[in-house]
Scaffold this active site. Structure first.
Site, mmCIF file in Angstrom:
data_model
loop_
_atom_site.group_PDB
_atom_site.id
_atom_site.type_symbol
_atom_site.label_atom_id
_atom_site.label_comp_id
_atom_site.label_asym_id
_atom_site.label_seq_id
_atom_site.Cartn_x
_atom_site.Cartn_y
_atom_site.Cartn_z
ATOM 1 N N HIS A 108 -18.195 -5.178 4.855
ATOM 2 C CA HIS A 108 -18.108 -3.930 4.077
ATOM 3 C C HIS A 108 -19.447 -3.531 3.476
ATOM 4 C CE1 HIS A 108 -13.499 -4.281 3.198
ATOM 5 N NE2 HIS A 108 -13.781 -4.237 4.479
ATOM 6 N N ASP A 166 -12.112 5.610 -2.773
ATOM 7 C CA ASP A 166 -12.702 4.281 -2.956
ATOM 8 C C ASP A 166 -13.684 4.233 -4.126
ATOM 9 O OD1 ASP A 166 -11.377 2.819 -0.989
ATOM 10 O OD2 ASP A 166 -12.668 3.640 0.578
ATOM 11 N N ASP A 216 -6.265 5.577 -4.315
ATOM 12 C CA ASP A 216 -6.243 4.450 -3.378
ATOM 13 C C ASP A 216 -5.115 3.538 -3.863
ATOM 14 O OD1 ASP A 216 -6.634 2.329 -1.685
ATOM 15 O OD2 ASP A 216 -8.816 2.504 -1.742
ATOM 16 N N SER A 252 -12.818 -4.817 -3.908
ATOM 17 C CA SER A 252 -12.236 -3.616 -4.518
ATOM 18 C C SER A 252 -13.009 -3.039 -5.693
ATOM 19 C CB SER A 252 -10.780 -3.889 -4.950
ATOM 20 O OG SER A 252 -10.739 -4.465 -6.248
ATOM 21 N N GLU A 305 -4.968 7.699 0.368
ATOM 22 C CA GLU A 305 -5.398 7.017 1.594
ATOM 23 C C GLU A 305 -4.337 6.998 2.695
ATOM 24 O OE1 GLU A 305 -6.587 2.905 1.146
ATOM 25 O OE2 GLU A 305 -7.044 2.731 3.289
ATOM 26 N N ASP A 310 0.854 -1.202 0.000
ATOM 27 C CA ASP A 310 0.000 0.000 0.000
ATOM 28 C C ASP A 310 0.888 1.250 0.000
ATOM 29 O OD1 ASP A 310 -3.098 -0.850 1.307
ATOM 30 O OD2 ASP A 310 -1.439 -2.253 1.460
ATOM 31 N N THR A 353 -7.429 -4.088 0.325
ATOM 32 C CA THR A 353 -6.227 -4.678 0.941
ATOM 33 C C THR A 353 -6.508 -6.097 1.458
ATOM 34 O OG1 THR A 353 -5.539 -2.459 1.548
ATOM 35 C CG2 THR A 353 -4.371 -4.251 2.621
ATOM 36 N N ILE A 396 -3.777 0.734 -2.762
ATOM 37 C CA ILE A 396 -4.345 -0.624 -2.913
ATOM 38 C C ILE A 396 -5.771 -0.545 -2.396
ATOM 39 C CG2 ILE A 396 -4.374 -3.019 -2.123
ATOM 40 C CD1 ILE A 396 -1.447 -3.129 -2.178
ATOM 41 N N ASP A 397 -6.704 -0.685 -3.288
ATOM 42 C CA ASP A 397 -8.099 -0.750 -2.879
ATOM 43 C C ASP A 397 -8.445 -2.231 -2.751
ATOM 44 O OD1 ASP A 397 -10.711 0.315 -2.390
ATOM 45 O OD2 ASP A 397 -11.276 -0.432 -4.366
ATOM 46 N N LYS A 456 -14.704 -4.332 -9.168
ATOM 47 C CA LYS A 456 -16.132 -4.481 -9.491
ATOM 48 C C LYS A 456 -16.566 -3.453 -10.533
ATOM 49 C CE LYS A 456 -17.332 -4.519 -4.936
ATOM 50 N NZ LYS A 456 -16.103 -4.904 -4.262
ATOM 51 N N ARG A 498 -23.839 -1.618 -2.950
ATOM 52 C CA ARG A 498 -22.927 -1.459 -1.801
ATOM 53 C C ARG A 498 -23.658 -0.766 -0.657
ATOM 54 N NH1 ARG A 498 -17.604 -1.656 -1.366
ATOM 55 N NH2 ARG A 498 -16.604 -0.517 0.303
HETATM 56 N N1 LIG Z 1 -15.966 -1.379 7.405
HETATM 57 C C1 LIG Z 1 -15.891 -1.100 6.121
HETATM 58 N N2 LIG Z 1 -17.024 -0.898 5.413
HETATM 59 C C2 LIG Z 1 -16.959 -0.623 4.101
HETATM 60 N N3 LIG Z 1 -15.804 -0.514 3.413
HETATM 61 C C3 LIG Z 1 -14.646 -0.681 4.062
HETATM 62 C C4 LIG Z 1 -14.639 -0.985 5.436
HETATM 63 N N4 LIG Z 1 -13.357 -1.116 5.833
HETATM 64 C C5 LIG Z 1 -12.584 -0.876 4.739
HETATM 65 N N5 LIG Z 1 -13.361 -0.623 3.681
HETATM 66 C C6 LIG Z 1 -12.932 -0.282 2.330
HETATM 67 O O1 LIG Z 1 -13.774 -0.932 1.420
HETATM 68 C C7 LIG Z 1 -13.052 -1.105 0.229
HETATM 69 C C8 LIG Z 1 -13.064 -2.514 -0.214
HETATM 70 O O2 LIG Z 1 -14.268 -2.604 -0.691
HETATM 71 P P1 LIG Z 1 -14.873 -3.927 -1.140
HETATM 72 O O3 LIG Z 1 -15.676 -4.309 0.011
HETATM 73 O O4 LIG Z 1 -15.639 -3.403 -2.299
HETATM 74 O O5 LIG Z 1 -13.801 -4.858 -1.474
HETATM 75 C C9 LIG Z 1 -11.730 -0.696 0.458
HETATM 76 O O6 LIG Z 1 -11.646 0.637 0.049
HETATM 77 C C10 LIG Z 1 -11.583 -0.793 1.909
HETATM 78 O O7 LIG Z 1 -10.512 -0.026 2.205
HETATM 79 P P2 LIG Z 1 -8.986 -0.394 1.720
HETATM 80 O O8 LIG Z 1 -8.688 0.500 0.561
HETATM 81 O O9 LIG Z 1 -8.253 -0.066 2.931
HETATM 82 O O10 LIG Z 1 -8.932 -1.854 1.335
HETATM 83 MG MG LIG Z 2 -10.080 1.432 -0.656
HETATM 84 MG MG LIG Z 3 -6.544 1.183 0.182
HETATM 85 MG MG LIG Z 4 -6.906 0.701 3.640
#
Ligand SMILES: Nc1ncnc2c1ncn2[C@@H]1O[C@H](COP(=O)(O)O)[C@@H](O)[C@H]1OP(=O)(O)O
Ligand SMILES: [Mg+2]
Ligand SMILES: [Mg+2]
Ligand SMILES: [Mg+2]
Length: 418
Positions: free
Chosen positions: A300, A354, A200, A325, A137, A112, A205, A202-203, A328, A342
């Site tokens: 999420h 995001d 982002d 991520s 981020e 990241d 992670t 890494i979207d 999608k 979502r």
């Molecule tokens: N509690 C949460 N609710 C919704 N999205 C979240 C939560 N925690 C992290 N994310 C972020 O949701 C995204 C992943 O989405 P998806 O669910 O579509 O895979 C990422 O951006 C992730 O951050 P990150 O960039 O840190 O990975």
């Molecule tokens: Mg993200």
């Molecule tokens: Mg990220």
């Molecule tokens: Mg993150």
């Protein structure tokens, strides 16, 4: 999904505005980040203000009458591709020590941070004459702690190795101090004026750690609107991942780069360099034939709410495709499915990084994204998106039925709280 191949040229939207360049040192106007003898970048935040257009020795007025984002798009593709290379190398040999937990308990890895450094580095090398503001981020806070020295050392090596292997930039290796400063170049607050990159690094992670889907997601805001976006998805198969094509996620050749520019359409190419092809969202008007995407992580986004909207209200027959991520948005832009739902837990605030790149990738492919109340996503409010309940994405024809189904379901369902 592919419609035609094309060169990258396109006639873009004309914008007329007056801008005011102001060097300063607030978080949204960071100082030049390298304090060493290698002053190869300078930061300016682009501020547009109709009320402050007086002449001043510290300001530069410029009039931009026609705006094409071709140069920025090329730089964004290069930046995201290089960052993807670093991420792929890390994912191949991920060590437990490469993963840390942030204060919100979400994971962050050396990739990241490394990705954020590379994207910022490449954008500034490729666009040396342009103002630079980045909303990203990650920040360097945890890396500045004593116990993170080893991690910082590893990130610095990963970044320098990636730059050296690429060979495009003849610079001496970045120091650990440079790396920290470059990470913090992402502290801009964004907003409705001027241009801001949105990253982002890494979207997804959690998907990255599982060996599944993730994306390097980079967008550009101009006057609060997303005008270009790039999604590098190293593990996304080049062939469709529609729910009828289950094998694709396990076996097929992977590595997609989606790119979109305002009024120019969306293109997909492979990360190892095939020519771009124009893509389009699914044209289906029949919700029963539509398949839908949702988060892999149930924490999420409410799977039960998406399921009841899709299956019960719309009559969708295919099971959901659950992947991590903004991959999608990429998959939707080429018609692998027709709907993305979502619904995060109450209290979760969506960040602009995001969704910015994914939003324009889908919009330029003929799709539409809104909040659950039907309002367009507004990227001009700073680092967060203000939303009504959730995000829904589909094609133009299905949106009215989807919106009605979402609103009917929301009336019936009490969302889980944090
Ligand atoms: N509690 C949460 N609710 C919704 N999205 C979240 C939560 N925690 C992290 N994310 C972020 O949701 C995204 C992943 O989405 P998806 O669910 O579509 O895979 C990422 O951006 C992730 O951050 P990150 O960039 O840190 O990975
Ligand atoms: Mg993200
Ligand atoms: Mg990220
Ligand atoms: Mg993150």
């Amino acid at each position: 999904m592919a419609m035609s191949s094309s060169s990258s040229s396109c006639i873009t939207t004309a914008l007329t505005r007056l801008v005011h360049l102001t060097p300063s040192s607030t978080p949204s106007n960071p100082k030049p980040f390298l304090s060493t003898q290698r002053p190869f970048f300078t930061f300016f935040t682009l501020k547009s203000s109709s009320s402050s257009l007086t002449s001043s020795s510290s300001s530069v007025k410029s009039s931009i009458t026609t705006m094409s984002y071709n140069k920025q798009l090329a730089a964004a593709k290069k930046a995201a591709s290089l960052a993807a290379r670093l991420c792929q190398n890390v994912q191949k040999g991920l060590l437990q020590s490469d993963v840390q937990s942030k204060s919100d308990k979400s994971p962050v890895t050396v990739a990241d941070y490394g990705s954020q450094v590379l994207v910022s580095f490449v954008l500034q090398k490729e666009l040396p004459d342009q103002a630079f503001s980045l909303v990203a981020e990650e920040d360097s806070g945890d890396l500045r702690k004593e116990e993170s020295q080893e991690t910082l050392h590893r990130i610095t090596k990963l970044v320098n190795d990636t730059i050296a292997n690429d060979g495009s930039y003849k610079v001496s290796p970045l120091s650990e101090g440079d790396v920290l400063t470059i990470i913090d170049s992402g502290m801009s607050e964004g907003g409705p004026n001027g241009q801001h990159w949105v990253l982002d690094p890494i979207d997804g992670t959690k998907g990255f750690l599982r060996g599944d889907q993730y994306a390097i997601a980079l967008g550009l805001l101009d006057e609060g609107k997303v005008v270009l976006g790039v999604l590098a998805c190293p593990n996304l198969p080049l062939e469709s991942i529609a729910s009828g094509n289950k094998n694709a996620l396990g076996r097929a050749a992977a590595g997609c780069l989606f790119s979109a520019q305002l009024s120019c359409g969306t293109y997909m190419e492979s990360l190892d360099g095939s020519p771009p092809v124009k893509v389009h969202v699914s044209n289906t008007e029949n919700p029963e034939e539509a398949s839908f995407f949702e988060s892999y992580e149930a924490a999420h986004s409410s799977h039960s709410l998406s399921g009841s909207i899709a299956k019960v209200k719309l009559g969708v027959k295919a099971p959901p495709v659950r992947i991590d991520s903004q991959a999608k948005y990429g998959a939707l832009s080429r018609g692998d499915g027709a709907i993305y739902l979502r619904f995060p837990n109450k209290g979760y605030r969506e960040k602009i990084w995001d969704h910015a790149a994914g939003y324009i990738v889908v919009a330029e492919a003929g799709g539409v994204a809104s909040d659950a109340g039907g309002k367009p996503l507004d990227f001009s409010k700073g680092r967060y998106l203000d939303l009504d309940t959730g995000i829904i994405v589909t094609n133009q024809k299905l949106m009215p039925a989807l919106l009605k189904a979402v609103q009917d379901s929301l009336k019936e369902e009490v969302l889980p709280s944090l």
